[in-house]
Design a protein around this motif. Structure first.
Motif, PDB file in Angstrom:
ATOM      1  N   GLN A 170     -41.119  27.353  47.269  1.00  0.00           N
ATOM      2  CA  GLN A 170     -41.162  27.904  45.910  1.00  0.00           C
ATOM      3  C   GLN A 170     -39.861  28.629  45.582  1.00  0.00           C
ATOM      4  N   ARG A 171     -39.375  29.415  46.517  1.00  0.00           N
ATOM      5  CA  ARG A 171     -38.164  30.198  46.298  1.00  0.00           C
ATOM      6  C   ARG A 171     -36.923  29.307  46.258  1.00  0.00           C
ATOM      7  N   LEU A 172     -36.878  28.312  47.160  1.00  0.00           N
ATOM      8  CA  LEU A 172     -35.737  27.399  47.215  1.00  0.00           C
ATOM      9  C   LEU A 172     -35.682  26.484  45.993  1.00  0.00           C
ATOM     10  N   VAL A 173     -36.845  25.988  45.559  1.00  0.00           N
ATOM     11  CA  VAL A 173     -36.906  25.160  44.349  1.00  0.00           C
ATOM     12  C   VAL A 173     -36.499  26.006  43.145  1.00  0.00           C
ATOM     13  N   GLY A 174     -37.047  27.206  43.062  1.00  0.00           N
ATOM     14  CA  GLY A 174     -36.725  28.088  41.947  1.00  0.00           C
ATOM     15  C   GLY A 174     -35.259  28.467  41.889  1.00  0.00           C
ATOM     16  N   ALA A 175     -34.581  28.483  43.039  1.00  0.00           N
ATOM     17  CA  ALA A 175     -33.149  28.793  43.079  1.00  0.00           C
ATOM     18  C   ALA A 175     -32.288  27.552  42.849  1.00  0.00           C
ATOM     19  N   GLY A 176     -32.936  26.382  42.734  1.00  0.00           N
ATOM     20  CA  GLY A 176     -32.188  25.158  42.474  1.00  0.00           C
ATOM     21  C   GLY A 176     -31.558  24.528  43.700  1.00  0.00           C
ATOM     22  N   LEU A 177     -31.997  24.906  44.894  1.00  0.00           N
ATOM     23  CA  LEU A 177     -31.404  24.398  46.129  1.00  0.00           C
ATOM     24  C   LEU A 177     -32.159  23.208  46.704  1.00  0.00           C
ATOM     25  N   VAL A 178     -33.416  23.066  46.316  1.00  0.00           N
ATOM     26  CA  VAL A 178     -34.304  22.032  46.855  1.00  0.00           C
ATOM     27  C   VAL A 178     -35.134  21.489  45.703  1.00  0.00           C
ATOM     28  N   SER A 179     -35.544  20.240  45.817  1.00  0.00           N
ATOM     29  CA  SER A 179     -36.512  19.688  44.871  1.00  0.00           C
ATOM     30  C   SER A 179     -37.622  19.004  45.660  1.00  0.00           C
ATOM     31  N   VAL A 180     -38.797  18.932  45.058  1.00  0.00           N
ATOM     32  CA  VAL A 180     -39.933  18.250  45.677  1.00  0.00           C
ATOM     33  C   VAL A 180     -40.590  17.395  44.599  1.00  0.00           C
ATOM     34  N   ALA A 181     -40.775  16.110  44.922  1.00  0.00           N
ATOM     35  CA  ALA A 181     -41.452  15.212  43.993  1.00  0.00           C
ATOM     36  C   ALA A 181     -42.196  14.159  44.786  1.00  0.00           C
ATOM     37  N   ASP A 182     -43.466  13.970  44.469  1.00  0.00           N
ATOM     38  CA  ASP A 182     -44.294  12.955  45.112  1.00  0.00           C
ATOM     39  C   ASP A 182     -44.291  13.066  46.631  1.00  0.00           C
ATOM     40  N   GLY A 183     -44.259  14.292  47.134  1.00  0.00           N
ATOM     41  CA  GLY A 183     -44.303  14.509  48.581  1.00  0.00           C
ATOM     42  C   GLY A 183     -42.967  14.344  49.287  1.00  0.00           C
ATOM     43  N   TRP A 184     -41.885  14.102  48.556  1.00  0.00           N
ATOM     44  CA  TRP A 184     -40.543  13.961  49.125  1.00  0.00           C
ATOM     45  C   TRP A 184     -39.748  15.223  48.853  1.00  0.00           C
ATOM     46  N   PHE A 185     -39.188  15.805  49.901  1.00  0.00           N
ATOM     47  CA  PHE A 185     -38.353  16.994  49.806  1.00  0.00           C
ATOM     48  C   PHE A 185     -36.895  16.543  49.789  1.00  0.00           C
ATOM     49  N   ARG A 186     -36.124  17.078  48.854  1.00  0.00           N
ATOM     50  CA  ARG A 186     -34.721  16.692  48.724  1.00  0.00           C
ATOM     51  C   ARG A 186     -33.854  17.940  48.589  1.00  0.00           C
ATOM     52  N   ILE A 187     -32.661  17.854  49.141  1.00  0.00           N
ATOM     53  CA  ILE A 187     -31.671  18.909  48.956  1.00  0.00           C
ATOM     54  C   ILE A 187     -30.929  18.570  47.664  1.00  0.00           C
ATOM     55  N   THR A 188     -30.806  19.524  46.758  1.00  0.00           N
ATOM     56  CA  THR A 188     -30.091  19.293  45.500  1.00  0.00           C
ATOM     57  C   THR A 188     -28.581  19.359  45.746  1.00  0.00           C
ATOM     58  N   ALA A 189     -27.821  19.003  44.736  1.00  0.00           N
ATOM     59  CA  ALA A 189     -26.354  19.089  44.839  1.00  0.00           C
ATOM     60  C   ALA A 189     -25.931  20.526  45.136  1.00  0.00           C
ATOM     61  N   GLU A 190     -26.593  21.490  44.507  1.00  0.00           N
ATOM     62  CA  GLU A 190     -26.264  22.900  44.765  1.00  0.00           C
ATOM     63  C   GLU A 190     -26.617  23.297  46.202  1.00  0.00           C
ATOM     64  N   GLY A 191     -27.732  22.770  46.692  1.00  0.00           N
ATOM     65  CA  GLY A 191     -28.115  23.036  48.079  1.00  0.00           C
ATOM     66  C   GLY A 191     -27.134  22.422  49.069  1.00  0.00           C
ATOM     67  N   GLU A 192     -26.663  21.218  48.761  1.00  0.00           N
ATOM     68  CA  GLU A 192     -25.658  20.579  49.619  1.00  0.00           C
ATOM     69  C   GLU A 192     -24.364  21.376  49.622  1.00  0.00           C
ATOM     70  N   THR A 193     -23.980  21.897  48.468  1.00  0.00           N
ATOM     71  CA  THR A 193     -22.769  22.716  48.390  1.00  0.00           C
ATOM     72  C   THR A 193     -22.918  23.964  49.247  1.00  0.00           C
ATOM     73  N   LEU A 194     -24.070  24.617  49.149  1.00  0.00           N
ATOM     74  CA  LEU A 194     -24.318  25.797  49.982  1.00  0.00           C
ATOM     75  C   LEU A 194     -24.168  25.428  51.452  1.00  0.00           C
ATOM     76  N   TRP A 195     -24.769  24.299  51.849  1.00  0.00           N
ATOM     77  CA  TRP A 195     -24.738  23.880  53.246  1.00  0.00           C
ATOM     78  C   TRP A 195     -23.309  23.568  53.704  1.00  0.00           C
TER      79      TRP A 195
END
Length: 153
Positions: free
Chosen positions: A65-90
């Motif tokens: 919830q916190r990671l999605v809300g911060a724009g770092l992760v997305s979840v759709a149809d049971g698939w977890f994805r790192i967003t572009a912003e999350g990849e940049t952080l990493w």
């Protein structure tokens, strides 16, 4: 850290998502039949490898919830994805020092991002099924016995 700040489990789940998804190693083609991202069982498997513990349902739910809300992760149809912003952080996290990846990411989260809030809910049955899938996958397959097989030794 304050109640509204990032928690260690948030960083643990984020690092688990990144490692499980292979972020930075490859990207799947847009024409690929397999979606980019990972399933919950893969996240739990990586989290167990990192911390020798399987995250509980409420830990995963709160962190996502916190990671999605911060724009770092997305979840759709049971698939977890790192967003572009999350990849940049990493990709831009510090790599020096004696801290673990999780500790380093928690420090980066604390300095650069505010935790968000999303309405994502992890159903108890979905968490239990992912734990079961991970448990079954982690059982080593027995070796075949040479007894009863024809052929030369």
């Amino acid at each position: 850290m304050g109640e509204n700040g990032w928690r260690w489990t948030d960083a643990w789940i984020f690092v688990s998502l990144v490692i499980a998804s292979g972020a930075g190693r490859h990207r799947r083609s847009a024409t690929s039949r397999r979606p980019e991202g990972v399933r919950l069982a893969d996240v739990l498997s990586t989290a167990d490898h990192l911390n020798h513990a399987i995250p509980q349902r409420h830990e995963v739910e709160a962190a996502v919830q916190r990671l999605v809300g911060a724009g770092l992760v997305s979840v759709a149809d049971g698939w977890f994805r790192i967003t572009a912003e999350g990849e940049t952080l990493w990709r831009t996290r510090p790599r020096a020092g004696v801290a673990t990846m999780v500790d380093t990411v928690q420090g980066v989260l604390t300095r650069r991002h505010a935790p968000g809030s999303a309405d994502w809910i992890l159903d108890e049955a979905d968490h239990a099924a992912a734990v079961q899938e991970y448990a079954v996958r982690s059982i080593p397959t027995p070796r075949r016995s040479p007894e009863g097989h024809s052929g030369e030794r």
